[in-house]
Write a protein that holds these residues in place. Structure first.
Motif, PDB file in Angstrom:
ATOM      1  N   ARG A  21       0.871  -1.178   0.000  1.00 25.78           N
ATOM      2  CA  ARG A  21       0.000   0.000   0.000  1.00 25.78           C
ATOM      3  C   ARG A  21       0.907   1.227   0.000  1.00 25.78           C
ATOM      4  N   PRO A  22       1.496   1.549  -1.159  1.00 27.60           N
ATOM      5  CA  PRO A  22       2.496   2.623  -1.222  1.00 27.60           C
ATOM      6  C   PRO A  22       1.979   3.986  -0.778  1.00 27.60           C
ATOM      7  N   ASP A  23       0.697   4.264  -0.982  1.00 23.92           N
ATOM      8  CA  ASP A  23       0.148   5.554  -0.555  1.00 23.92           C
ATOM      9  C   ASP A  23       0.189   5.712   0.955  1.00 23.92           C
ATOM     10  N   ASP A  24       0.183   4.582   1.676  1.00 20.39           N
ATOM     11  CA  ASP A  24       0.199   4.623   3.139  1.00 20.39           C
ATOM     12  C   ASP A  24       1.593   4.427   3.729  1.00 20.39           C
ATOM     13  N   PHE A  25       2.399   3.552   3.111  1.00 15.58           N
ATOM     14  CA  PHE A  25       3.636   3.122   3.759  1.00 15.58           C
ATOM     15  C   PHE A  25       4.910   3.347   2.952  1.00 15.58           C
ATOM     16  N   GLN A  26       4.820   3.893   1.761  1.00 15.94           N
ATOM     17  CA  GLN A  26       6.018   4.185   0.979  1.00 15.94           C
ATOM     18  C   GLN A  26       6.166   5.703   0.912  1.00 15.94           C
ATOM     19  N   PHE A  27       7.206   6.221   1.550  1.00 17.12           N
ATOM     20  CA  PHE A  27       7.369   7.664   1.664  1.00 17.12           C
ATOM     21  C   PHE A  27       8.350   8.222   0.633  1.00 17.12           C
ATOM     22  N   ARG A  28       8.710   7.403  -0.351  1.00 14.96           N
ATOM     23  CA  ARG A  28       9.590   7.878  -1.406  1.00 14.96           C
ATOM     24  C   ARG A  28       8.767   8.402  -2.575  1.00 14.96           C
ATOM     25  N   THR A  29       9.414   9.213  -3.416  1.00 14.00           N
ATOM     26  CA  THR A  29       8.713   9.780  -4.569  1.00 14.00           C
ATOM     27  C   THR A  29       8.255   8.678  -5.517  1.00 14.00           C
ATOM     28  N   SER A  67      10.552  15.740   3.689  1.00 12.61           N
ATOM     29  CA  SER A  67       9.575  16.808   3.942  1.00 12.61           C
ATOM     30  C   SER A  67       8.164  16.336   3.615  1.00 12.61           C
ATOM     31  N   ASN A  68       8.015  15.647   2.494  1.00 15.81           N
ATOM     32  CA  ASN A  68       6.698  15.157   2.105  1.00 15.81           C
ATOM     33  C   ASN A  68       6.175  14.105   3.077  1.00 15.81           C
ATOM     34  N   ALA A  69       7.094  13.275   3.606  1.00 17.30           N
ATOM     35  CA  ALA A  69       6.691  12.259   4.586  1.00 17.30           C
ATOM     36  C   ALA A  69       6.159  12.924   5.851  1.00 17.30           C
ATOM     37  N   ALA A  70       6.890  13.918   6.341  1.00 18.76           N
ATOM     38  CA  ALA A  70       6.439  14.641   7.540  1.00 18.76           C
ATOM     39  C   ALA A  70       5.096  15.317   7.277  1.00 18.76           C
ATOM     40  N   TRP A  71       4.948  15.944   6.117  1.00 20.36           N
ATOM     41  CA  TRP A  71       3.711  16.638   5.776  1.00 20.36           C
ATOM     42  C   TRP A  71       2.526  15.671   5.721  1.00 20.36           C
ATOM     43  N   ARG A  72       2.723  14.498   5.140  1.00 19.73           N
ATOM     44  CA  ARG A  72       1.628  13.537   5.027  1.00 19.73           C
ATOM     45  C   ARG A  72       1.149  13.076   6.401  1.00 19.73           C
ATOM     46  N   LEU A  73       2.078  12.901   7.338  1.00 21.65           N
ATOM     47  CA  LEU A  73       1.689  12.512   8.693  1.00 21.65           C
ATOM     48  C   LEU A  73       0.941  13.653   9.389  1.00 21.65           C
ATOM     49  N   PRO A 108      11.661  12.025  10.157  1.00 17.23           N
ATOM     50  CA  PRO A 108      12.042  12.548   8.841  1.00 17.23           C
ATOM     51  C   PRO A 108      13.125  13.619   8.907  1.00 17.23           C
ATOM     52  N   GLN A 109      13.613  13.907  10.131  1.00 17.81           N
ATOM     53  CA  GLN A 109      14.706  14.873  10.326  1.00 17.81           C
ATOM     54  C   GLN A 109      14.329  16.269   9.824  1.00 17.81           C
ATOM     55  N   ARG A 110      13.157  16.734  10.246  1.00 20.17           N
ATOM     56  CA  ARG A 110      12.731  18.115   9.999  1.00 20.17           C
ATOM     57  C   ARG A 110      12.774  18.861  11.334  1.00 20.17           C
ATOM     58  N   SER A 111      12.883  20.187  11.284  1.00 19.47           N
ATOM     59  CA  SER A 111      12.908  20.964  12.515  1.00 19.47           C
ATOM     60  C   SER A 111      11.510  21.050  13.113  1.00 19.47           C
ATOM     61  N   ASP A 146     -11.622  24.800   3.376  1.00 18.98           N
ATOM     62  CA  ASP A 146     -12.210  23.656   2.658  1.00 18.98           C
ATOM     63  C   ASP A 146     -11.347  23.198   1.483  1.00 18.98           C
ATOM     64  N   GLN A 147     -10.028  23.313   1.637  1.00 25.61           N
ATOM     65  CA  GLN A 147      -9.091  22.862   0.611  1.00 25.61           C
ATOM     66  C   GLN A 147      -8.748  21.389   0.825  1.00 25.61           C
ATOM     67  N   GLU A 148      -8.571  20.663  -0.276  1.00 28.86           N
ATOM     68  CA  GLU A 148      -8.088  19.286  -0.196  1.00 28.86           C
ATOM     69  C   GLU A 148      -6.595  19.317   0.111  1.00 28.86           C
ATOM     70  N   LEU A 149      -6.170  18.562   1.111  1.00 27.24           N
ATOM     71  CA  LEU A 149      -4.753  18.575   1.482  1.00 27.24           C
ATOM     72  C   LEU A 149      -3.942  17.762   0.475  1.00 27.24           C
ATOM     73  N   PRO A 150      -2.948  18.376  -0.177  1.00 31.63           N
ATOM     74  CA  PRO A 150      -2.136  17.655  -1.174  1.00 31.63           C
ATOM     75  C   PRO A 150      -1.114  16.749  -0.506  1.00 31.63           C
ATOM     76  N   ASP A 151      -0.480  15.872  -1.298  1.00 29.12           N
ATOM     77  CA  ASP A 151       0.557  14.984  -0.775  1.00 29.12           C
ATOM     78  C   ASP A 151       1.899  15.695  -0.635  1.00 29.12           C
ATOM     79  N   SER A 152       2.096  16.769  -1.390  1.00 28.37           N
ATOM     80  CA  SER A 152       3.378  17.465  -1.423  1.00 28.37           C
ATOM     81  C   SER A 152       3.385  18.672  -0.477  1.00 28.37           C
TER      82      SER A 152
END
Length: 265
Positions: free
Chosen positions: A55-63, A152-158, A180-183, A201-207
């Motif tokens: 389930r890459p959308d849930d557990f794969q944090f690479r591009t 950064s995208n991994a931290a944002w998705r969480l 993810p080693q972000r501040s 009411d914006q849809e939250l993007p993956d990026s």
């Protein structure tokens, strides 16, 4: 004595012990529920490859879900008899299916090998939001490093998932920053961005970069100093991921020619 009876039970001498015991029971119950909500257990197993899914959308944090070159190298190593290590999987309590947390490339290498039908795994059992952290932790320690943009995208998705589900106790700021080693400042800005987008009411993007772009558009181009710093960092990471390796390679191999190219630009 009549005055004592008018006092709350917890303030009466005979009621203090009762109130204390009731508080202790409540504290133990709350602590047990918190522990169950955040506990992940592990056990070794050997599973048929046909029972393992992704389930890459849930557990794969690479591009990209798979790096083909890395898969080929793992396949070659396996054919030479090398031990590729255990694949980390999660047993979903809803469908009892096994999903890869870490080891997407190893699973693909085993499947391409053809003769392999089973694999050694570590089965993780626990709540979905906690095993996502297991997947992220394994990815950040993996043999194939995550880029700055992917972190950064991994931290944002969480963060986005936490704010969308309105579950403030799911992850702490320090926890989100560490893996993810972000501040912590960036994590706080991510939370503020997610809240602002959801309010509009914006849809939250993956990026994360796209999230900042949406937030800036919603504020009609206004940008705080904190937003500006995060924007610059995200753009720099994006540029580095795209051309950084080539710059490093050519600057190392042909420094004079590389310097000339920079001057011409």
């Amino acid at each position: 004595q009549h005055a004592l009876k008018r006092l709350p039970l917890s303030m009466q001498p005979q009621g203090r012990a009762f109130a204390k015991a009731r508080f202790s029971r409540h504290h133990r119950s709350t602590k047990k529920k918190f522990t169950m909500k955040h506990t992940v257990t592990q056990r070794p197993a050997r599973l048929s490859l046909s029972t393992i899914d992704t389930r890459p959308d849930d557990f794969q944090f690479r591009t990209f879900e798979l790096d083909q070159y890395h898969v080929e190298k793992l396949q070659e190593a396996h054919q030479r008899g090398a031990d590729l290590g255990r694949i980390d999987v999660w047993k979903d309590p809803e469908d009892s299916q096994y999903y890869v947390l870490d080891g997407h490339h190893r699973l693909e290498a085993y499947r391409r090998a053809g003769q392999v039908h089973t694999a050694n795994v570590t089965v993780h059992e626990g709540p979905y939001h906690r095993v996502r952290l297991v997947a992220l932790k394994q990815n950040t320690q993996a043999r194939l490093p995550m880029s700055d943009v992917e972190r950064s995208n991994a931290a944002w998705r969480l963060v986005a998932g936490q704010e969308k589900d309105k579950d403030p106790d799911r992850y702490s700021k320090a926890e989100l920053a560490k893996l993810p080693q972000r501040s912590e400042r960036t994590i706080a800005n991510m939370r503020a961005t997610a809240i602002a987008l959801l309010k509009d009411d914006q849809e939250l993007p993956d990026s994360w970069l796209q999230a900042m772009r949406l937030k800036r558009e919603g504020k009609q181009g206004e940008m705080s100093e904190e937003d500006r710093q995060d924007w610059v960092e995200a753009k720099a990471a994006e540029i580095d991921a795209e051309i950084g390796p080539a710059i490093f390679r050519y600057a190392s191999l042909y420094p004079e020619a590389f310097q000339q190219v920079l001057q011409q630009r």
